[in-house]
Design an enzyme around this catalytic site. Structure first.
Site, short mmCIF file in Angstrom:
data_model
loop_
_atom_site.label_atom_id
_atom_site.label_comp_id
_atom_site.label_asym_id
_atom_site.label_seq_id
_atom_site.Cartn_x
_atom_site.Cartn_y
_atom_site.Cartn_z
N TRP A 1 86.81 -20.39 12.98
CA TRP A 1 87.65 -21.55 12.66
C TRP A 1 88.41 -21.32 11.36
O TRP A 1 87.87 -20.84 10.37
CB TRP A 1 86.79 -22.80 12.53
CG TRP A 1 87.59 -24.03 12.23
CD1 TRP A 1 88.28 -24.80 13.13
CD2 TRP A 1 87.81 -24.64 10.96
NE1 TRP A 1 88.92 -25.84 12.49
CE2 TRP A 1 88.64 -25.76 11.16
CE3 TRP A 1 87.38 -24.32 9.66
CZ2 TRP A 1 89.05 -26.60 10.11
CZ3 TRP A 1 87.79 -25.14 8.60
CH2 TRP A 1 88.61 -26.26 8.84
N SER B 1 81.41 -16.23 14.18
CA SER B 1 81.26 -17.66 13.90
C SER B 1 81.63 -18.47 15.14
O SER B 1 81.03 -18.29 16.19
CB SER B 1 82.11 -18.03 12.67
OG SER B 1 81.76 -19.27 12.14
N LEU B 2 82.63 -19.35 15.07
CA LEU B 2 83.05 -20.09 16.26
C LEU B 2 83.53 -19.13 17.35
O LEU B 2 83.35 -19.39 18.54
CB LEU B 2 84.15 -21.09 15.90
CG LEU B 2 84.70 -21.98 17.02
CD1 LEU B 2 83.59 -22.77 17.70
CD2 LEU B 2 85.79 -22.91 16.49
N ALA C 1 84.87 -20.75 0.41
CA ALA C 1 83.89 -20.54 -0.66
C ALA C 1 82.47 -20.42 -0.09
O ALA C 1 81.68 -19.59 -0.54
CB ALA C 1 83.97 -21.67 -1.67
N ASP D 1 73.75 -16.13 4.59
CA ASP D 1 74.72 -17.00 5.28
C ASP D 1 74.37 -18.47 5.02
O ASP D 1 73.29 -18.93 5.37
CB ASP D 1 74.68 -16.71 6.78
CG ASP D 1 75.87 -17.29 7.53
OD1 ASP D 1 76.39 -18.33 7.10
OD2 ASP D 1 76.27 -16.69 8.54
N HIS E 1 78.33 -15.09 5.22
CA HIS E 1 78.79 -15.47 6.55
C HIS E 1 79.74 -14.45 7.18
O HIS E 1 80.00 -14.53 8.38
CB HIS E 1 79.50 -16.84 6.46
CG HIS E 1 79.84 -17.44 7.77
ND1 HIS E 1 78.89 -17.77 8.71
CD2 HIS E 1 81.04 -17.77 8.32
CE1 HIS E 1 79.48 -18.29 9.78
NE2 HIS E 1 80.79 -18.29 9.58
#
Length: 229
Positions: free
Chosen positions: A9, A60-61, A124, A182, A209
């Site tokens: 995202w 991630s997404l 961040a 993460d 992450h």
């Protein structure tokens, strides 16, 4: 080798530029994902464009979309490499491995008023705890889409509402890469996936992450090793 890279995202396909350069002999697709279509339609549209066999890298997404794609269209996916993957982003009474619901709701409300600030806060959090954050932050920032990108609100809703725990295991090989630091997708979520899918999990102790994003040559070497195995 064919490779499809699915970003997370707030990002676009240009996020993968360094990885593409590190794998010059591969046929790599890095589409800009329009989250307004929803993950099911996105998965179906991507499947029609793929040349089998195709490895799919999802972050991630994008990792959640990769799981959808492999589960719905096993005939075109030969393997999954999932970075910072979780079946569910939001914590619940039966899912402790996510962000607290009140934190997520505040995040959603703030995005409707101050999208640029939320996008930067998200960045961040992605580099927090990463030993390479000084190099990683500008790299990730260069891959971001504008805060007024029309697909961002829908993509955020998908991130906040998706729960993939009930779906069946995709038939293809699955490999997981996760940063121990993460702050968005806890390591415990990746361990849950590894156990449920009987998938190998590589954990990088000093990464957050976006593990190995600042070292595309190392990421490329891992992908090459998978297909050569």
């Amino acid at each position: 080798m064919n490779l499809l890279c699915l970003h997370g995202w707030g990002y676009g396909g240009r996020l993968w530029q360094a990885l593409v350069q590190a794998l010059p002999d591969w046929q790599i697709s890095t589409p800009d994902l329009d989250w307004r279509l929803g993950t099911l339609r996105l998965a179906d549209d991507l499947a029609r464009q793929l040349k089998a066999p195709t490895w799919v890298l999802g972050w991630s997404l994008g990792a959640q979309l990769a799981l959808r794609l492999a589960q719905r269209h096993p005939q075109v996916v030969s393997g999954l490499y999932l970075i910072a993957a979780s079946p569910r982003f939001v914590a619940g009474t039966d899912w402790p491995h996510g962000l607290a619901e009140e934190t997520v709701m505040a995040f959603r409300q703030q995005f409707s008023r101050m999208p640029e600030r939320v996008k930067q806060r998200f960045l961040a959090l992605q580099v927090l705890g990463d030993v390479q954050r000084a190099q990683l932050a500008p790299l990730l920032e260069s891959g971001q889409v504008d805060a007024d990108d029309p697909s961002l609100p829908t993509g955020l809703e998908d991130l906040l509402t998706t729960d993939l725990r009930p779906i069946a295991r995709p038939l293809c090989p699955i490999h997981l890469l996760h940063g121990a630091q993460d702050k968005l997708m806890p390591l415990a979520a990746a361990r849950w996936l590894a156990e449920r899918y009987d998938a190998p999990l590589e954990v990088l102790a000093d990464a957050g992450h976006a593990p190995l994003f600042s070292s595309p040559e190392q990421l490329a070497a891992r992908l090459q090793a998978l297909v050569d195995d």
